[in-house]
Design a protein around this motif. Structure first.
Motif, short mmCIF file in Angstrom:
data_model
loop_
_atom_site.label_atom_id
_atom_site.label_comp_id
_atom_site.label_asym_id
_atom_site.label_seq_id
_atom_site.Cartn_x
_atom_site.Cartn_y
_atom_site.Cartn_z
N PHE A 46 -15.27 26.07 187.79
CA PHE A 46 -15.46 24.96 186.86
C PHE A 46 -16.83 24.91 186.22
O PHE A 46 -17.00 24.28 185.18
N ILE A 47 -17.82 25.55 186.83
CA ILE A 47 -19.16 25.51 186.24
C ILE A 47 -19.44 26.73 185.36
O ILE A 47 -20.48 26.79 184.71
N GLN A 48 -18.52 27.66 185.33
CA GLN A 48 -18.67 28.83 184.47
C GLN A 48 -18.61 28.40 183.01
O GLN A 48 -17.82 27.53 182.65
N PRO A 49 -19.44 29.01 182.16
CA PRO A 49 -19.35 28.70 180.73
C PRO A 49 -17.98 29.08 180.19
O PRO A 49 -17.36 30.02 180.67
N ARG A 50 -17.54 28.33 179.20
CA ARG A 50 -16.23 28.60 178.61
C ARG A 50 -16.41 29.09 177.19
O ARG A 50 -16.77 28.32 176.31
N TRP A 51 -16.16 30.34 177.01
CA TRP A 51 -16.19 30.91 175.67
C TRP A 51 -14.77 31.27 175.29
O TRP A 51 -14.05 31.92 176.06
N PRO A 52 -14.34 30.83 174.12
CA PRO A 52 -12.95 31.09 173.69
C PRO A 52 -12.57 32.57 173.74
O PRO A 52 -11.43 32.90 174.00
N ASP A 81 -20.46 13.84 181.34
CA ASP A 81 -19.67 14.14 180.14
C ASP A 81 -19.17 15.59 180.12
O ASP A 81 -18.70 16.07 179.10
N SER A 82 -19.23 16.24 181.27
CA SER A 82 -18.74 17.61 181.34
C SER A 82 -17.21 17.63 181.38
O SER A 82 -16.56 16.65 181.75
N CYS A 88 -10.75 16.34 186.19
CA CYS A 88 -10.39 15.62 187.42
C CYS A 88 -9.80 14.26 187.08
O CYS A 88 -8.77 13.86 187.63
N GLU A 89 -10.45 13.56 186.17
CA GLU A 89 -9.96 12.23 185.79
C GLU A 89 -8.59 12.32 185.14
O GLU A 89 -7.70 11.51 185.44
N ALA A 90 -8.37 13.32 184.29
CA ALA A 90 -7.07 13.49 183.65
C ALA A 90 -5.97 13.72 184.69
O ALA A 90 -4.88 13.16 184.58
N TYR A 91 -6.27 14.51 185.71
CA TYR A 91 -5.30 14.72 186.79
C TYR A 91 -5.01 13.41 187.51
O TYR A 91 -3.85 13.06 187.75
N LEU A 92 -6.06 12.69 187.85
CA LEU A 92 -5.89 11.44 188.61
C LEU A 92 -5.17 10.37 187.79
O LEU A 92 -4.47 9.52 188.36
#
Length: 168
Positions: A46-52, A81-82, A88-92
């Motif tokens: 989850f902390i890895q950068p996300r490049w398309p 704001d990450s 996590c919130e969307a899952y909950l």
């Protein structure tokens, strides 16, 4: 192992460790005594950068990891704001609101989940175990106005009547 640059960018806690004159800063390696390697591997995704352009298989948030991920994100100060915390919130938000989920939302600053839990629990106030809020009694200051709003909308009255009928 995670590259130290990723840790520096992802977390001010890791950044402080790696920039210090302590062992972590000098060796550019961080050890996390008492932490689970399995949990770290999930956290690391989850902390890895996300490049398309990179097609990285993402670990999905689920009932097995959401609780410890929130703790790790909080402990290592992963930005509120990450996308990590938002996932996590969307899952909950898909789970049935409970006192425990309300406490969790309060503790980790999940504002949408907190509001949703308040609104739903307010409709079934007669079944809410307020003793569970001993560790965070300020939640009651938010719950009571939500109960008032639901009462004005007629939702609490219906729930209260049905609860009484079901008990007989």
């Amino acid at each position: 192992p995670t590259h130290s640059l990723i840790l520096l960018v992802a977390s001010p806690v890791f950044a402080a460790m790696l920039r210090s004159d302590m062992a972590e800063g000098l060796s550019k390696q961080i050890t996390l005594p008492g932490k689970s390697k399995e949990e770290y591997r999930v956290f690391e995704h989850f902390i890895q950068p996300r490049w398309p352009s990179l097609k990285v298989d993402r670990t999905a948030i689920d009932s097995e990891n959401v609780d410890f991920l929130l703790k790790w994100f909080d402990e290592y100060q992963i930005s509120d704001d990450s996308e990590c915390k938002a996932e996590c919130e969307a899952y909950l938000m898909k789970q049935e609101p409970t006192e425990e989920l309300l406490l969790q939302a309060h503790k980790f600053g999940l504002t949408k989940q907190y509001q949703r839990c308040l609104e739903v629990l307010a409709t079934r106030v007669t079944a809410v175990d307020v003793e569970k809020f001993r560790e965070a009694p300020e939640i009651l200051l938010d719950l009571f106005p939500a109960v008032q709003t639901q009462f004005k909308n007629g939702k609490v009255v219906k729930t209260f009547v049905y609860d009484k009928i079901d008990q007989n």
